[in-house]
Scaffold this active site. Structure first.
Site, PDB file in Angstrom:
ATOM      1  N   ASP A 153      14.821  24.501  50.754  1.00 55.74           N
ATOM      2  CA  ASP A 153      13.912  24.029  49.714  1.00 55.74           C
ATOM      3  C   ASP A 153      14.125  24.838  48.438  1.00 55.74           C
ATOM      4  O   ASP A 153      15.243  25.269  48.152  1.00 55.74           O
ATOM      5  CB  ASP A 153      12.469  24.124  50.223  1.00 55.74           C
ATOM      6  CG  ASP A 153      11.580  23.021  49.677  1.00 55.74           C
ATOM      7  OD1 ASP A 153      11.367  22.993  48.456  1.00 55.74           O
ATOM      8  OD2 ASP A 153      11.099  22.179  50.459  1.00 55.74           O
ATOM      9  N   HIS A 223       7.301  24.014  45.515  1.00 55.03           N
ATOM     10  CA  HIS A 223       7.554  23.067  46.595  1.00 55.03           C
ATOM     11  C   HIS A 223       7.943  23.787  47.890  1.00 55.03           C
ATOM     12  O   HIS A 223       7.419  23.486  48.975  1.00 55.03           O
ATOM     13  CB  HIS A 223       8.664  22.109  46.155  1.00 55.03           C
ATOM     14  CG  HIS A 223       8.891  20.945  47.054  1.00 55.03           C
ATOM     15  ND1 HIS A 223       9.713  21.008  48.157  1.00 55.03           N
ATOM     16  CD2 HIS A 223       8.440  19.671  46.999  1.00 55.03           C
ATOM     17  CE1 HIS A 223       9.753  19.831  48.744  1.00 55.03           C
ATOM     18  NE2 HIS A 223       8.987  18.999  48.070  1.00 55.03           N
ATOM     19  N   SER A 554       7.635  15.040  51.760  1.00 54.71           N
ATOM     20  CA  SER A 554       7.915  16.481  51.787  1.00 54.71           C
ATOM     21  C   SER A 554       6.832  17.242  52.533  1.00 54.71           C
ATOM     22  O   SER A 554       7.100  18.262  53.172  1.00 54.71           O
ATOM     23  CB  SER A 554       8.002  17.035  50.364  1.00 54.71           C
ATOM     24  OG  SER A 554       9.245  16.793  49.777  1.00 54.71           O
TER      25      SER A 554
END
Length: 747
Positions: A153, A223, A554
């Site tokens: 990520d 994220h 996600s």
């Protein structure tokens, strides 16, 4: 939702980095040269020295470029551990010549993949009213103790309380990873966050940069911190966003050890993850000793040997690592699901039973229910003039700019002191609220567009807002309105229902393989966040929050990664296929009203929305790959069988027949992983389809015993051609139920 946030930029970069030139030229760009496997598996030690592998790559490429020195200059990654190949800067002619070599399986451009962003564990039954019961899988699996979960990520914010190592013992001795420190960055790992690496050479080769963020594993986006904490974050009391959703944040495997692999990097105002970096991270993660890999990124579905995630995940699964990937955010449209290789555990997104409701009250007394996060509120009961963004258009702006509330597109003289109705599209909700605020507005209403249905996502706006369903927005007529402050509501119904953005099947690469495999919570998920960016991820947002609410596949992906971690602790000898099958075949397809799961329009969802151990090498043979290709892919002396099984007979937990004409029979094998027992089959046949199972009962006397069965499907007279129909097949011993979706396309 990250993948649809700036569509025009995503399309621009896709064409910049994913297309072969239409004419032969000397333009140089980065490619991945994939050569299969090295002949070893994890735990057997290295059969070759990594420096020898690198030297062989230089020698091989030098034979095409004219010298070893030129090859050394061109290659920026040499994959030396489990994946065999390299990444290099080449021109099109060189790449095409290299692809013809019998030593090479495939050569493909170093593409940029997207992140799949847009009160979950209690909703999934792991706790009750915040209490972990004795029969919870959390208790049985010791909260995922010492399972190692890796995450590909944007990196990690190590100081987050979700990564505290309180009460954890020493790092497992099998761990071989490292903790990278960037220049002038006090980045530290601990007994919880045991590893961190960054991979940026593919990114630099594709776009070039001197940004300091490429020299550290620290997460400047948020994220990666968010997804990693969902998978395995520690118990973190007092988590909330602006006071909403207050509680204890925790991951699916709270006692797991975590490792961050940073492969995603900023480009303009977006973030992309390049194949060359992704493959390097997979190779490192296999070496490091992870048990589960969570991968919340992807791109359009493509041939498996031209896709970095498919290649990397194959090698990981081959070495006993369960790989969980997000299915993408291109819903509600059909045939959009990504990460469709059968060895990948592909996850869709759905809601939970928690909302953040707020209400707008119109001048006629009508209430509009929506959702919102906001750090500011309007005085209760006070009404303000209401104006649409089109009516508030500034003289120098276009209709589209005004409709979508671009910054500078609204006339301050028309907006001052008013609530503005903006429309979804082109820029984020936070950017729209900023435009209203700068123009002097006091609040914003944001109705959904038709394809979003009833799925409303609360966002971190910068002034009092309200986002609400399309049907409600369509009836918006009033000269004045007020906006009540949002609250946190639990036990909302129906839940789950499918998120509008969640990508749907069928699988365009192999329609015989149902994708996505499963759904999990992916809407308004509260988890850890970076303190280097505001909660809206907009440049103007200077707020910092330790926890943030995000939506997307996600977020659903690491939920399944966390559950996989629990099963790995509970059953350390289980293969990735066994873990995947156990989760898929025990998943429910009902909501909290005991009705079938709905989509965002409140119609019945299908397995193409929510989804539900075998030999993947045979599958590749069926796909048309040659014996030499499959052998190179696997690093073994494998030979394709003379009569390989059909794709329909791949021993997959779901059963999909995309083109049923007349009658067909499919084969499956099951393995007992529990106590002895006798299972009987129960069939909920798809409409218009006759289903026969042979045998109708299976008796297991031993642990590990395997038995096979056949399922014969036949289209009845009058079955409607051109449609998909859905059912399910369940094996039950009256205590345990093992269910496979049935998906049939009638021709």
């Amino acid at each position: 939702m990250r993948s649809s946030r700036r569509v025009h930029l995503s399309i621009l970069w896709f064409f910049l980095f994913s297309q072969w030139p239409t004419t032969t030229s000397a333009v140089r760009k980065s490619y991945v040269v994939y050569m299969g496997s090295h002949p070893r598996t994890r735990g057997e030690g290295f059969s070759v020295q990594t420096d020898e592998v690198t030297a062989s790559h230089y020698e091989f490429l030098g034979s095409f470029l004219g010298s070893k020195e030129k090859a050394q200059e061109a290659i920026f990654y040499s994959y030396t551990r489990y994946i065999n190949g390299f990444a290099a800067v080449l021109d099109e002619k060189e790449a095409m010549e290299i692809s013809k070599s019998p030593r090479v399986m495939t050569v493909f451009p170093n593409e940029g993949q997207e992140l799949h962003t847009t009160r979950s564990w209690e909703f999934l039954g792991l706790e009750v009213d915040g209490i972990v019961t004795a029969d919870s899988i959390w208790t049985k699996a010791r909260f995922g103790e010492d399972t190692i979960i890796g995450n590909l990520d944007t990196g990690v914010w190590p100081e987050s309380t979700s990564f505290n190592d309180k009460d954890l013992g020493p790092v497992p001795s099998r761990w071989k990873g490292i903790c990278e420190n960037g220049p002038n960055d006090p980045f530290r790992c601990n007994r919880k966050l045991i590893g961190a690496r960054s991979f940026n050479k593919g990114y630099v080769a594709a776009v070039g940069t001197s940004d300091a963020s490429v020299k550290t594993t620290r997460d400047f986006d948020g994220h990666g911190t968010h997804t990693l904490s969902i998978a395995g974050g520690a118990f973190a009391p007092g988590a909330s966003l602006f006071g909403f959703g207050n509680g204890t944040a925790k991951g699916g495997s709270p006692n797991a050890r975590l490792a961050a692999y940073k492969v995603c990097w900023p480009i303009l105002r977006d973030t992309l993850c390049f194949d060359a970096d992704t493959i390097a991270a997979f190779d490192a993660a296999i070496h490091d000793g992870v048990d589960v890999l969570s991968v919340s990124l992807g791109g359009p579905p493509s041939d498996y040997l031209g896709n970095g995630i498919a290649i990397g995940s194959f090698h990981a699964v081959k070495n006993g690592i369960t790989v969980v990937c997000s299915g993408g955010n291109y819903g509600p449209y059909w045939e959009t699901v990504s990460n469709v290789a059968p060895w990948i555990f592909t996850v869709a997104a759905s809601t939970v039973d928690r909302e953040f409701p707020a209400y707008a009250v119109l001048g006629n007394g009508k209430q509009l229910k929506g959702q919102s996060f906001s750090s500011t509120i309007l005085p209760p009961g006070r009404f303000y003039p209401l104006i649409t963004s089109l009516d508030a258009r500034a003289p120098n702006s276009t209709l589209d700019e005004a409709a979508f509330c671009f910054i500078g597109a609204l006339d301050p003289q028309k907006v001052k002191g008013k609530i503005v109705v903006c429309f979804v599209g082109n820029v984020t909700g936070a950017a729209k609220s900023r435009a209203v605020l700068l123009a002097g507005g006091v609040g914003m209403l944001l109705p959904n567009i038709p394809n979003q249905g009833n799925n409303v996502i609360a966002q971190a706006f910068v002034l009092p807002p309200l986002a609400f369903p399309f049907e409600t927005g369509a009836s918006l007529r009033s000269p004045v309105a007020s906006i009540r402050p949002p609250t946190t509501a639990l036990g909302t119904k129906p839940a789950p229902f499918m998120a509008y953005f969640s990508s749907r099947g069928p699988n365009v690469i192999n329609p015989e393989i149902l994708k996505p495999d499963i759904t999990a919570p992916g809407v308004s998920i509260l988890a850890a966040f970076t303190e280097a960016a505001g909660p809206s991820n907009e440049p103007f947002d200077t707020r910092t929050v330790p926890f943030n609410s995000l939506s997307g596949t996600s977020m659903s992906c690491p939920h399944i990664s966390g559950v996989a971690g629990l099963l790995k602790t509970l059953h350390p000898d289980w293969s990735p296929a066994a873990i995947k099958s156990a989760i898929m075949t025990t998943a429910t397809t009902e909501d909290n009203q005991r009705n079938p799961i709905l989509d965002s329009f409140f119609f019945n969802a299908t397995p193409f929305s929510y989804g539900a151990g075998h030999d993947y090498l045979d599958f590749l043979c069926v796909m048309g790959y040659s014996t030499s290709q499959v052998a190179a892919f696997s690093g073994t002396s494998f030979s394709c069988p003379l009569n390989p099984r059909r794709p329909l007979d791949l021993n997959y937990p779901s059963i999909t027949v995309p083109r049923l004409s007349g009658r067909t029979t499919v084969w499956r094998k099951v393995k007992n992983v529990g106590t002895p027992g006798k299972y009987a089959v129960h069939v909920n046949a798809p409409p218009g389809i006759s289903v026969t199972v042979d045998p109708v009962s299976i008796e297991f006397t031993d642990y590990g015993q395997e038995e096979s069965f056949n399922v014969t499907l036949e289209a009845n007279v009058g079955a409607v051609a051109g449609e998909y129909v859905y059912g399910r097949l369940t094996w039950s011993d009256m205590i345990h139920n093992v269910t496979s979706p049935l998906v049939i396309g009638i021709v």
